[in-house]
Every structure is written in C-alpha cells, then in structure tokens.
Design a protein around this motif. Sequence first.
Motif, short mmCIF file in Angstrom:
data_model
loop_
_atom_site.label_atom_id
_atom_site.label_comp_id
_atom_site.label_asym_id
_atom_site.label_seq_id
_atom_site.Cartn_x
_atom_site.Cartn_y
_atom_site.Cartn_z
N SER A 1 0.82 -1.18 0.15
CA SER A 1 0.02 0.10 0.02
C SER A 1 0.65 1.10 0.19
N GLY A 2 0.52 2.11 -0.94
CA GLY A 2 1.05 3.62 -0.58
C GLY A 2 2.26 3.56 -1.58
N CYS A 3 2.54 2.62 -2.24
CA CYS A 3 3.93 2.62 -2.97
C CYS A 3 3.67 3.08 -4.54
N GLY A 4 2.40 3.81 -4.76
CA GLY A 4 2.21 4.51 -6.11
C GLY A 4 1.71 3.82 -7.16
N LYS A 5 1.07 2.79 -6.87
CA LYS A 5 0.45 1.78 -7.98
C LYS A 5 -0.85 2.48 -8.83
N ASP B 1 15.05 -9.47 -7.68
CA ASP B 1 15.09 -8.72 -6.50
C ASP B 1 14.67 -9.33 -5.16
N LYS B 2 15.66 -9.20 -4.15
CA LYS B 2 15.22 -9.78 -2.79
C LYS B 2 13.69 -9.06 -2.29
N ARG B 3 13.67 -7.66 -2.71
CA ARG B 3 12.34 -7.30 -2.03
C ARG B 3 11.22 -7.73 -2.74
N THR B 4 11.43 -8.10 -4.11
CA THR B 4 10.31 -8.58 -4.73
C THR B 4 9.93 -10.22 -4.07
N THR C 1 6.29 -13.81 -1.63
CA THR C 1 6.32 -14.93 -0.50
C THR C 1 5.41 -14.37 0.67
N GLY C 2 5.27 -13.27 0.87
CA GLY C 2 4.24 -12.73 1.92
C GLY C 2 5.27 -12.49 3.25
N ARG C 3 6.40 -11.91 2.78
CA ARG C 3 7.28 -11.74 4.10
C ARG C 3 7.70 -10.23 4.18
N PHE C 4 6.98 -9.43 3.21
CA PHE C 4 7.13 -8.27 3.50
C PHE C 4 6.21 -7.28 4.30
N GLY C 5 6.62 -6.20 5.06
CA GLY C 5 5.49 -5.32 5.58
C GLY C 5 5.67 -5.38 7.06
N ILE D 1 7.94 -12.13 9.55
CA ILE D 1 8.18 -13.40 9.25
C ILE D 1 6.76 -14.31 9.34
N ARG D 2 6.56 -15.01 8.53
CA ARG D 2 5.18 -15.97 8.31
C ARG D 2 5.60 -17.02 9.25
N LYS D 3 5.33 -16.87 10.59
CA LYS D 3 5.75 -17.91 11.56
C LYS D 3 5.21 -19.15 11.39
N THR D 4 4.05 -19.31 11.24
CA THR D 4 3.27 -20.63 11.05
C THR D 4 3.67 -21.41 9.72
N PHE D 5 3.83 -20.52 8.74
CA PHE D 5 4.38 -21.23 7.29
C PHE D 5 5.83 -21.55 7.51
N GLU D 6 6.60 -20.49 8.16
CA GLU D 6 7.99 -21.22 8.35
C GLU D 6 8.23 -22.16 8.97
N SER D 7 7.36 -22.56 10.31
CA SER D 7 7.69 -23.57 11.12
C SER D 7 7.14 -25.09 10.37
N GLU D 8 6.17 -24.70 9.48
CA GLU D 8 5.73 -25.73 8.54
C GLU D 8 6.76 -26.26 7.61
N ILE D 9 7.25 -25.28 7.06
CA ILE D 9 8.37 -25.75 6.07
C ILE D 9 9.63 -26.54 6.71
N GLN D 10 9.98 -26.01 8.05
CA GLN D 10 10.87 -26.79 8.60
C GLN D 10 10.61 -28.05 9.24
N GLN D 11 9.39 -28.23 9.47
CA GLN D 11 8.91 -29.49 9.78
C GLN D 11 9.04 -30.31 8.34
N VAL D 12 8.66 -29.94 7.19
CA VAL D 12 8.63 -30.81 6.15
C VAL D 12 10.17 -31.32 5.86
N LYS D 13 11.19 -30.10 6.11
CA LYS D 13 12.56 -30.38 5.66
C LYS D 13 12.85 -31.27 7.01
N ASP D 14 12.54 -31.37 8.18
CA ASP D 14 12.90 -32.28 8.99
C ASP D 14 12.41 -33.66 8.59
N GLU D 15 11.02 -33.94 8.17
CA GLU D 15 10.60 -35.13 7.91
C GLU D 15 11.31 -35.80 6.40
#
Lengths: 262, 226
Positions: A45-49, A250-253, A258-262, B2-16
């Motif tokens: 949000s707010g990035c100018g899209k 890009d790492k930010r992409t 992957t839902g790890r931003f914000g 950090i997607r805590k739930t997802f990351e721990s589930e990924i870790q579990q899969v890797k362990d398995e």
Amino acid sequence: MQNTQIPEYAIETKNLFVFYGSFAAVSEVNLKIEKQKVTAIIGPSGCGKSTLLRAFNRMNDFVPSSYVTGEVLMRGQNIYGSNIDPVEVRRNIGMVFQKPNPFPKSIYENIAWGARINGFKGNMDELVEQSLRGAALWEEVKDLLKKNAYELSGGQQQRLCIARTIAIQPDIILMDEPASALDPISTLRIEELMQELKKNYTIIIVTHNMQQAARVSDYTAMMMLEKDGSRSGTVIEFSETKKIFTNPKDKRTEDYVTGRFG
Amino acid sequence: MIRKTFESEIQQVKDEVLLLGSMVEHAIIGSVEALKKRDIKASEKIMAEDNEINKKRFAIENQLMILIATQQPMAHDLRLLASCMEIISELERMGDYAKGIANINLRMGEEPLLKPLIDIPRMAQKGADMLHRALSAFINEDVEAAKGIPVEDDEVDALYNQVYRELMTFIIQDPKSIERANWLLWVAHNLERVADRVTNICERTVFIATGEFSEIKSSDDEFWKK
C-alpha cells in the motif's frame, strides 16, 4: 492522436515522475507495456501503483498541483505533449475502478450514453449487444435492458462498467483493483473475462491480490517505496509474471511475493 | 514480517525429508550388511521397514499438498516445496533398491555367497555417504557442495565396473556360477542406481537455491559406452 509509425508497445514510459506539489509520488519509471497482454502492477500500500496507473490516462490532471515529468508514449506520441488533448487520450483508454460505478440509468443507457457523446453514429442496439457480450454479461441481462443498472449485483455492475468501457473501443483498459469489492465467483468471472478481453485490448491491472496477479497477468511490475526514505514509489522489478512468482531477481520482490514483506 | 506458521511448517517438512533420508541410508547399509552375513532375519526386517519408508513418503507428500493448497507458496518457497515432492520420490526409490537387495538375500536360500563381499559394501558405503551429504547440502542449500557430490558417482561406477568384470571372470571359469554371480550383479546394479539418484537430489538443491535447472555432469553416460 495521429499514427506516425506503428509503435512496438501499447505504452512506453521514459523516466516518468509523478509529482503532487514538490512530492514525487512516483519516480523514474521506465516501462514497456506489451500490446494485447495483461500487465499487473503489484506492491505494498502507498507505493504509487494507482498513481502510476492514473498517469496512463492523465487522471492525475484532476488533482490540483499534480504534474509529471518524463514521457508516456502511446501510439508513438507523448500523451503529456503540449499539443495533446487529455480528453482525446482518455477516449483511447478505458478505466475500471474498484467500486463498480454505473450511471443511475438503464443498463442500455449505461452503454449507449458514452458512445453517443463520443459521436457514435452506428446501430446503437448492435453496439449495446456487442459490448455486453464482450463483457460476458449479455445472457444475464438481455431481457432486462430497460432496468436500472443499480438493480444488478456488484459483479454484474462491474461487468457493465467493463461493457461501457469497451463500447467506446479503446486500445487500453486500466483496471484499479477491479475485483476487490467482489465475491469469489464474480472475481473469477472478471478474471476469465480479462483473458477474453486481452485478445483485443491491452490490459493494465493494479491489484493487492498477488494470487490474482499471478493468475491473470502475462507481465508483472513490482513497485516499492525507494530505500532512501523519500517515500517515493518506483518499479523495482518488471518481468514476465511466471518469473516474478517463481524466481524473482530482487530480494524485495521475493519478500513481497512470498508474503514476508510489511 | 516473518510468516511464523508457514516457516515452522516448512521446517517440519524439511525435518521429515531428512528423517526419510536417514531411514533410506540405514536401509542401504543394512541390506548389504545382511547379505554379507547372510542374515535372513535382518533382510526380512529391511523388507518390512521399506513399508515404513513408503508410508513416510506418502505422509510427506500429503503434508506438501496441504501446504501448497493452504499457503500458496511463491518463488523460493514454491521451488522448495515442489522440489521436496521430487526428492521424496527419489528417496522412496532408493529405499526400493535396498529392499531389492534384501530380497536377493532371501531368494539365495541356502546357497553360499559366490565370493566374500568386498567392493559391494564399499559401493553401499559410498552411496550412503553421498546421500547423507546430498541431504545436508539440501537442508543448508549449499550449492557448491551439491555441485561437488555427483562427480563422486564416478567412484561408484568404477567399483561397479570392477565387480562386473570380476563376476564375469567367475562365470567364464564356471558357467554353473551364473545364477549366484547374477544375484551379486543385481545387487551391485542397485547400488549403482542409488548413487545416480543422489545426483538428482543435488540438482534439486541447486534449483531451490538458484531457480536454475541444470544437469550436473557425471560421467555416467561415458560409463555405459564402455
């Protein structure tokens, strides 16, 4: 607008900046939008899209103190050139908004009205039917053409807005979160419709829904605020959608998709 | 974020996946050990344990499907989960090779070994060792290590070649030894395949880390030309 030569891209931006007063909401955008493809603009949000999207049909002109630098080339011409009429620009570019905004008129008039003021002289009944078919709405409304558009469901209203847009036969359709106010079935209908529409039109869609961008688009532009804290948005990565979602550069992409931003 | 739930589930899969790998490693070494000692009970146990390997593989596959459906992985996450699907299938097949070796021991019945096993246990040791390191490289996404392991397949191939020639000599000297020689040849062949499949795991690791599919060269093709 005159065709000087056949341009390769539907839209090409060169070093585009969009300012609100002294604040650059969008900086240094260099994009080449392919014809008859769906291009998605994603980012937090707010990035100018939306600002960038609105720069493509000079909608930002309505915001006092807003101006652009750089170029937006369509049909080989800079739409911000001094000899260009913004009304003429918008005639080539349809726009669909987040909230369906039909006119408080009949379904028929929603399509006929825009065509009429644009000087359409052909068979209006045919145009209405074609446009409604093009927006995958005809079968549902063919016996209700005299009804007020407000009686339609949200998803139908949005498709009516798309029908209204294609009635003036633009080159490009801009969509700003076109499905975010719709239920999943209506969303799916719009997404399927986009695949039909791109056979004839170039589509640019702004969406918060990454899965939607992944499903519907051929190209994806990832926008992000610049690092230096300037609060100015720019395109940090532009590539085929399949690359953005499987192996972004890009790492930010990567963090965003992957839902790890914000 | 950090997607805590997802990351721990990924870790579990890797362990398995790692756990499945160690079961397979154990089966490979154990199957040859049992053959070497002509220990029928141990071979029966290996065969029974292969069911556990298969079950574990299906359980991980199910876990992966659920993660993909519910978390909609993208980019690196997607490459990782899709590759895990491939890796567990490779592991399961390696388990089948161990089961095949155990089965040979059972089928040999009262027949003694044609010769004491020397190179075959070496092949098993080497293959299991490569597998172990390939899985470490997978967990750590160590591209350099993953690229280095497949080359070692040459050693396994060389041992296989040696076993092959030796067994041919037995057959030529005494055609009555054909069946017993053939059993051992089959064992060696299974072990040779184990090492090949390690290469596939290494290729997946490179893909997870870089997004590039590349076949890591081993001299396997040349081996078959000999």
